[in-house]
Scaffold this motif. Structure first.
Motif, PDB file in Angstrom:
ATOM      1  N   ILE A  21       5.893   3.840   4.943  1.00  0.00           N
ATOM      2  CA  ILE A  21       5.857   2.457   5.417  1.00  0.00           C
ATOM      3  C   ILE A  21       5.711   2.409   6.936  1.00  0.00           C
ATOM      4  N   THR A  22       6.472   3.237   7.645  1.00  0.00           N
ATOM      5  CA  THR A  22       6.415   3.224   9.106  1.00  0.00           C
ATOM      6  C   THR A  22       5.031   3.601   9.611  1.00  0.00           C
ATOM      7  N   ASP A  23       4.456   4.673   9.058  1.00  0.00           N
ATOM      8  CA  ASP A  23       3.123   5.096   9.492  1.00  0.00           C
ATOM      9  C   ASP A  23       2.074   4.043   9.176  1.00  0.00           C
ATOM     10  N   THR A  24       2.223   3.368   8.047  1.00  0.00           N
ATOM     11  CA  THR A  24       1.252   2.351   7.671  1.00  0.00           C
ATOM     12  C   THR A  24       1.292   1.178   8.633  1.00  0.00           C
ATOM     13  N   TYR A  25       2.491   0.733   9.019  1.00  0.00           N
ATOM     14  CA  TYR A  25       2.586  -0.374   9.967  1.00  0.00           C
ATOM     15  C   TYR A  25       2.110   0.050  11.357  1.00  0.00           C
ATOM     16  N   ARG A  26       2.330   1.301  11.744  1.00  0.00           N
ATOM     17  CA  ARG A  26       1.797   1.778  13.024  1.00  0.00           C
ATOM     18  C   ARG A  26       0.275   1.740  13.027  1.00  0.00           C
ATOM     19  N   LEU A  27      -0.321   2.145  11.904  1.00  0.00           N
ATOM     20  CA  LEU A  27      -1.769   2.076  11.793  1.00  0.00           C
ATOM     21  C   LEU A  27      -2.253   0.628  11.864  1.00  0.00           C
ATOM     22  N   LEU A  28      -1.509  -0.280  11.223  1.00  0.00           N
ATOM     23  CA  LEU A  28      -1.876  -1.694  11.259  1.00  0.00           C
ATOM     24  C   LEU A  28      -1.842  -2.228  12.688  1.00  0.00           C
ATOM     25  N   PHE A  29      -0.780  -1.923  13.431  1.00  0.00           N
ATOM     26  CA  PHE A  29      -0.673  -2.429  14.797  1.00  0.00           C
ATOM     27  C   PHE A  29      -1.729  -1.812  15.704  1.00  0.00           C
ATOM     28  N   SER A  30      -2.092  -0.555  15.466  1.00  0.00           N
ATOM     29  CA  SER A  30      -3.154   0.052  16.266  1.00  0.00           C
ATOM     30  C   SER A  30      -4.496  -0.624  16.015  1.00  0.00           C
ATOM     31  N   ILE A  31      -4.709  -1.097  14.786  1.00  0.00           N
ATOM     32  CA  ILE A  31      -5.944  -1.830  14.477  1.00  0.00           C
ATOM     33  C   ILE A  31      -5.918  -3.209  15.117  1.00  0.00           C
ATOM     34  N   ILE A  32      -4.748  -3.868  15.075  1.00  0.00           N
ATOM     35  CA  ILE A  32      -4.639  -5.208  15.649  1.00  0.00           C
ATOM     36  C   ILE A  32      -4.883  -5.190  17.156  1.00  0.00           C
ATOM     37  N   LYS A  33      -4.542  -4.079  17.826  1.00  0.00           N
ATOM     38  CA  LYS A  33      -4.718  -3.989  19.275  1.00  0.00           C
ATOM     39  C   LYS A  33      -6.178  -3.867  19.694  1.00  0.00           C
ATOM     40  N   MET A  34      -7.069  -3.607  18.763  1.00  0.00           N
ATOM     41  CA  MET A  34      -8.481  -3.480  19.099  1.00  0.00           C
ATOM     42  C   MET A  34      -9.015  -4.817  19.613  1.00  0.00           C
ATOM     43  N   PRO A  35      -9.864  -4.818  20.634  1.00  0.00           N
ATOM     44  CA  PRO A  35     -10.340  -6.078  21.235  1.00  0.00           C
ATOM     45  C   PRO A  35     -11.003  -7.017  20.241  1.00  0.00           C
ATOM     46  N   ALA A  36     -11.833  -6.484  19.357  1.00  0.00           N
ATOM     47  CA  ALA A  36     -12.527  -7.345  18.398  1.00  0.00           C
ATOM     48  C   ALA A  36     -11.539  -8.007  17.445  1.00  0.00           C
ATOM     49  N   VAL A  37     -10.511  -7.265  17.025  1.00  0.00           N
ATOM     50  CA  VAL A  37      -9.509  -7.824  16.112  1.00  0.00           C
ATOM     51  C   VAL A  37      -8.669  -8.885  16.822  1.00  0.00           C
ATOM     52  N   LEU A  38      -8.329  -8.648  18.091  1.00  0.00           N
ATOM     53  CA  LEU A  38      -7.571  -9.643  18.846  1.00  0.00           C
ATOM     54  C   LEU A  38      -8.360 -10.949  18.993  1.00  0.00           C
ATOM     55  N   THR A  39      -9.658 -10.822  19.224  1.00  0.00           N
ATOM     56  CA  THR A  39     -10.494 -12.020  19.315  1.00  0.00           C
ATOM     57  C   THR A  39     -10.515 -12.779  17.997  1.00  0.00           C
ATOM     58  N   PHE A  40     -10.612 -12.032  16.900  1.00  0.00           N
ATOM     59  CA  PHE A  40     -10.627 -12.675  15.585  1.00  0.00           C
ATOM     60  C   PHE A  40      -9.291 -13.369  15.307  1.00  0.00           C
ATOM     61  N   CYS A  41      -8.186 -12.726  15.678  1.00  0.00           N
ATOM     62  CA  CYS A  41      -6.866 -13.346  15.499  1.00  0.00           C
ATOM     63  C   CYS A  41      -6.738 -14.616  16.325  1.00  0.00           C
ATOM     64  N   LEU A  42      -7.324 -14.613  17.523  1.00  0.00           N
ATOM     65  CA  LEU A  42      -7.284 -15.806  18.362  1.00  0.00           C
ATOM     66  C   LEU A  42      -8.023 -16.956  17.695  1.00  0.00           C
ATOM     67  N   LEU A  43      -9.142 -16.662  17.051  1.00  0.00           N
ATOM     68  CA  LEU A  43      -9.886 -17.708  16.342  1.00  0.00           C
ATOM     69  C   LEU A  43      -9.066 -18.271  15.182  1.00  0.00           C
ATOM     70  N   ILE A  44      -8.379 -17.382  14.462  1.00  0.00           N
ATOM     71  CA  ILE A  44      -7.561 -17.839  13.337  1.00  0.00           C
ATOM     72  C   ILE A  44      -6.413 -18.722  13.820  1.00  0.00           C
ATOM     73  N   ASP A  91       0.809  -1.210   0.000  1.00  0.00           N
ATOM     74  CA  ASP A  91       0.000   0.000   0.000  1.00  0.00           C
ATOM     75  C   ASP A  91       0.848   1.267   0.000  1.00  0.00           C
ATOM     76  N   ALA A  92       2.046   1.210   0.586  1.00  0.00           N
ATOM     77  CA  ALA A  92       2.823   2.433   0.785  1.00  0.00           C
ATOM     78  C   ALA A  92       3.895   2.669  -0.268  1.00  0.00           C
ATOM     79  N   VAL A  93       4.393   1.613  -0.915  1.00  0.00           N
ATOM     80  CA  VAL A  93       5.501   1.745  -1.867  1.00  0.00           C
ATOM     81  C   VAL A  93       4.958   1.560  -3.285  1.00  0.00           C
ATOM     82  N   TYR A  94       5.145   2.554  -4.128  1.00  0.00           N
ATOM     83  CA  TYR A  94       4.662   2.469  -5.505  1.00  0.00           C
ATOM     84  C   TYR A  94       5.304   3.562  -6.343  1.00  0.00           C
ATOM     85  N   LEU A  95       5.183   3.407  -7.653  1.00  0.00           N
ATOM     86  CA  LEU A  95       5.656   4.413  -8.597  1.00  0.00           C
ATOM     87  C   LEU A  95       4.489   5.315  -8.971  1.00  0.00           C
ATOM     88  N   ARG A  96       4.574   6.572  -8.596  1.00  0.00           N
ATOM     89  CA  ARG A  96       3.457   7.485  -8.793  1.00  0.00           C
ATOM     90  C   ARG A  96       3.106   7.640 -10.268  1.00  0.00           C
TER      91      ARG A  96
END
Length: 331
Positions: free
Chosen positions: A289-312, A124-129
Motif C-alpha cells: 500500500i505504501t509503495d503504491t501511494y508513493r507511486l501515485l504521488f510521484s505521478i501527480i507531481k508531474m506537470p501535465a498531471v498537475l495541469t489536468f488536476c487544476l482543470l478538474i 490495487d494493493a490489497v487482495y486475496l491471492r
C-alpha cells in the motif's frame, strides 16, 4: 543456473565422457527452451527447473476471447445502472416539488467517480491471492450493491415522500446514492484493472470499447428507459390502452430488479470465471500500500498531471457556483 551455463556444462560433460553425462539435457542456443533440467550441484540428484522469464503466448484474435469481452461488457453495463439512477432522481425530485437547492445538493452523489483515485491504490494493493486480485474487490462490491438495492427498494418511497404533505428527504437520498456511486466507482477500479489481464495484448484495446459502450448502455437503462417507464403520461400515451395514474415501473421496482441481477451475475462470475494468475507477475507489479501511494504521488507531481488536476478543480468550482445560483433563485 542460466540456460547458457547449463548448455556449456552439458557440452563439456559429453566431450569429457564423464560417468554422469546422462543427468543433463541438451540445451541449444538457437531455440530458447521452456524447461531445462540438470542434476549438477543438487543433493540427491534433484533436478533444477529453469523457467523462462516471460510465458510464451500465441497471438489470438478477438474470437478466441469473445467470452471475456462479453463479460467485460456486462460488468460495465452493471456499472452504468447506479449512474443512470442517480441522474434520474433529480427529475423525480422536481416532480415532487423539491427546490433547486435540493436538486443541486443531490449532485454531490457523482463525486466518488471524480475522487476514486484516492482509494484506487488500496484496491490495487490489497487482495486475496487465492481468490484473485480483481475478484477480491469485484465480488464483494457487487454483492453489497445488489443487497443494498434490494433493501432500498423497500425504503425509497418513504425517502421520496408522497408529493403532497410530506416532501422528499434530500439529505438521506443524497447519502444513499453517494454510497451507491462509491460502490460503483470501486467496481470500476476493479474491472479496469482486470481488463488488463483478462484480455491478451492483442485484444486489450477492446476493453476501452466495452467501457464506453457498456457504461453508456447502463446509463441509458437506468436513466432514459427508467424515466420513460416511470412516467404515467408516456406509458398512457404509448404503452397502454387504458390510462393509469402511475407508470409501469416505479423506482422501488427498478431497484429490486437490478439488485437481483447484480446478485445473480456476481455469483456466476465468482463461481465460473477464473483469473489468469500466470499473467500477474509479468503484466502487473504487485506493490504494498505504501509503495503504491508513493507511486501515485510521484505521478501527480508531474506537470501535465498537475495541469489536468487544476482543470478538474476549476470544473468543481463551477458546480459550487451553480449551487449558489440555485439558492439565490429560491430566495
Amino acid at each position: 543456473m542460466s540456460p547458457a551455463i547449463a548448455a556449456k556444462e552439458g557440452g563439456r560433460q559429453r566431450r569429457a565422457g564423464s560417468h554422469h553425462h546422462h543427468h543433463c539435457l541438451d540445451v541449444r542456443s538457437e531455440a530458447p527452451p521452456s524447461l531445462a533440467l540438470c542434476g549438477d550441484g543438487l543433493p540427491g540428484g534433484e533436478a533444477e527447473v529453469l523457467l523462462p522469464s516471460e510465458p510464451e503466448r500465441r497471438a489470438r484474435g478477438y474470437r478466441a476471447e469473445l467470452g471475456s469481452i462479453l463479460l467485460l461488457l456486462v460488468l460495465y453495463v452493471l456499472q452504468g445502472i447506479p449512474l443512470g439512477l442517480a441522474g434520474s432522481v433529480p427529475l423525480i425530485l422536481q416532480s415532487r416539488s423539491a427546490s433547486y437547492t435540493d436538486q443541486a445538493f443531490f449532485s454531490f452523489v457523482f463525486w466518488p467517480f471524480s475522487f476514486k483515485l484516492l482509494w484506487a491504490p488500496l484496491v490495487d494493493a490489497v487482495y486475496l491471492r487465492g481468490f484473485g486480485r480483481r475478484k477480491s474487490w469485484l465480488v464483494p462490491t457487487q454483492y453489497v450493491l445488489g443487497l443494498f438495492m434490494i433493501y432500498m427498494s423497500t425504503q425509497v418511497d418513504v425517502l421520496l415522500g408522497d408529493g403532497e404533505g410530506r416532501g422528499p428527504d434530500v439529505v438521506a437520498l443524497t447519502g444513499t446514492f453517494f454510497f451507491f456511486e462509491f460502490l460503483a466507482a470501486t467496481q470500476d477500479i476493479a474491472v479496469d484493472g482486470w481488463a488488463l489481464t483478462m484480455l491478451s495484448r492483442e485484444n486489450v484495446g477492446y476493453a476501452s470499447t466495452c467501457n464506453s459502450v457498456g457504461q453508456t448502455a447502463g446509463y441509458f437503462l437506468g436513466n432514459v428507459l427508467f424515466l420513460a417507464l416511470e412516467s404515467s403520461s408516456f406509458c398512457n400515451k404509448y404503452l397502454r390502452f387504458q390510462p393509469q395514474p402511475r407508470g409501469i415501473v416505479t423506482l422501488s421496482d427498478f431497484l429490486f430488479f437490478w439488485g437481483a441481477v447484480f446478485l445473480i451475475t456476481t455469483t456466476l462470475v465468482a463461481l465460473l470465471k477464473k483469473e489468469t494468475k500466470e499473467l500477474i507477475p509479468t503484466k502487473e507489479e504487485t506493490k504494498g500500500i505504501t509503495d503504491t501511494y508513493r507511486l501515485l504521488f510521484s505521478i501527480i507531481k508531474m506537470p501535465a498531471v498537475l495541469t489536468f488536476c487544476l482543470l478538474i478543480l476549476t470544473a468543481k468550482i463551477t458546480a459550487w457556483s451553480g449551487i449558489c445560483f440555485f439558492g439565490m433563485v429560491d430566495s
